[in-house]
Design an enzyme around this catalytic site. Structure first.
Site, PDB file in Angstrom:
ATOM      1  N   ASP A  22     -73.267  98.784  27.965  1.00 23.37           N
ATOM      2  CA  ASP A  22     -73.276  97.460  27.178  1.00 23.37           C
ATOM      3  C   ASP A  22     -73.937  96.243  27.748  1.00 23.37           C
ATOM      4  O   ASP A  22     -73.988  96.370  29.322  1.00 23.37           O
ATOM      5  CB  ASP A  22     -71.879  97.173  26.892  1.00 23.37           C
ATOM      6  CG  ASP A  22     -71.714  95.860  25.728  1.00 23.37           C
ATOM      7  OD1 ASP A  22     -72.735  95.895  24.859  1.00 23.37           O
ATOM      8  OD2 ASP A  22     -70.776  95.347  25.555  1.00 23.37           O
ATOM      9  N   ASN A  70     -72.425 100.075  14.934  1.00 25.37           N
ATOM     10  CA  ASN A  70     -73.794  99.450  15.492  1.00 25.37           C
ATOM     11  C   ASN A  70     -75.002  99.402  14.232  1.00 25.37           C
ATOM     12  O   ASN A  70     -76.000  98.654  14.293  1.00 25.37           O
ATOM     13  CB  ASN A  70     -74.328 100.076  16.651  1.00 25.37           C
ATOM     14  CG  ASN A  70     -73.747  99.786  17.760  1.00 25.37           C
ATOM     15  OD1 ASN A  70     -73.513 100.555  18.748  1.00 25.37           O
ATOM     16  ND2 ASN A  70     -73.352  98.665  17.958  1.00 25.37           N
TER      17      ASN A  70
END
Ligand code: IPE
Ligand code: IPE
Ligand code: MG
Length: 246
Positions: A22, A70
């Site tokens: 991330d 996502n």
């Protein structure tokens, strides 16, 4: 302590490390670059860290590349991530045999573009020919921990309906065998860079007893020294698994 020395007396690294890759977007934004530039840099970091894990004797590295959530991102960003995956897979097809790197995918591949699925199948076939002792990278693509558990439950129910299984046979080991991670030990260490301290639907079943390590470093800046720090922190943990230290 999570002490575990190898033959040379050195602390052995965890057998399985999981990473939530991330911070790519923030890394790019801070540089005035489009978010996609962050994904490109992040893909490079994955390559370096996978090589490092292999060199220091980690057996499994499981990375979160694209979650079931996502898809909410812009079309431009999603297609840029898919294009990077394609590039990586094309390279992997050429190099994994030479480098002894097994590659495996976790996640529901059904909505993934056919050309990517064909490439993933190719890497699966190459993996089949490699030794079970070789380093293995698991790439989580269209992966969600809840989705994985649901798909496993559905398959078990189907096996029951077909008379191959009985509900009373279901225990933790049997259920694990229906997960994407079947046959792979649970990660001892779970790393999340970028300062977020949440699981975001990653490996819900498998990290029941994982040690969590968070760092503010953004994934494209994560390097070998950062991984060493995470492993050192892991070695300093007291893993009790619900028991009491003697
Ligand atoms: C991780 O980086 C990559 C994916 C989720 C695909 P992000 O894109 O989430 O980066 P931030 O969190 O916005 O910085
Ligand atoms: C988790 O990161 C998914 C990946 C790294 C692939 P996100 O950036 O999507 O998670 P949230 O939205 O911060 O929880
Ligand atoms: Mg993020």
């Amino acid at each position: 302590m999570a002490e575990n020395r190898n033959e040379t007396g050195r602390l052995a690294p965890p057998r399985h490390i999981a990473i939530i890759m991330d911070g790519n977007g923030r890394w790019a934004t801070r540089r005035g670059l489009p978010r996609t530039a962050g994904h490109k840099a992040g893909a490079e970091t994955f390559r370096n860290i996978a090589t490092y894990c292999k060199n220091i004797g980690v057996k499994y590295l499981t990375v979160y590349a694209f979650s079931t959530e996502n898809w909410k991102r812009s079309e431009t960003e999603v297609s840029a991530i898919m294009a990077l995956l394609k590039k990586y897979l094309l390279e992997a097809v050429d190099t994994m045999e030479r480098d002894h790197i097994r590659l495996h995918f976790f996640g529901d591949m059904t909505p993934i573009a056919p050309e990517l699925r064909v490439l993933a199948r190719e890497t699966d076939e190459i993996t089949e020919h490699l030794s079970k002792d070789d380093f293995q990278a698991n790439v989580c693509l269209n992966y969600g921990g809840r989705d994985e558990i649901l798909r496993a439950a559905r398959r078990f129910a189907e096996d029951c309906a077909a008379g191959k299984r009985r509900p009373e046979e279901l225990d933790e080991a049997a259920f694990s065998g229906y997960l994407d991670s079947a046959g792979i030990p649970d990660p001892e260490l779970m790393i999340r860079p970028s300062g977020e301290q949440r699981l975001s639907n990653f490996l819900l079943w498998q990290c029941a007893y994982s040690e969590f390590y968070y760092t503010d470093v953004l994934w494209p800046d994560f390097d070998e020294a950062e991984l060493d720090k995470a492993i050192a922190a892991y070695h300093a943990r007291d893993r009790r698994f619900g028991g009491v230290k003697k």
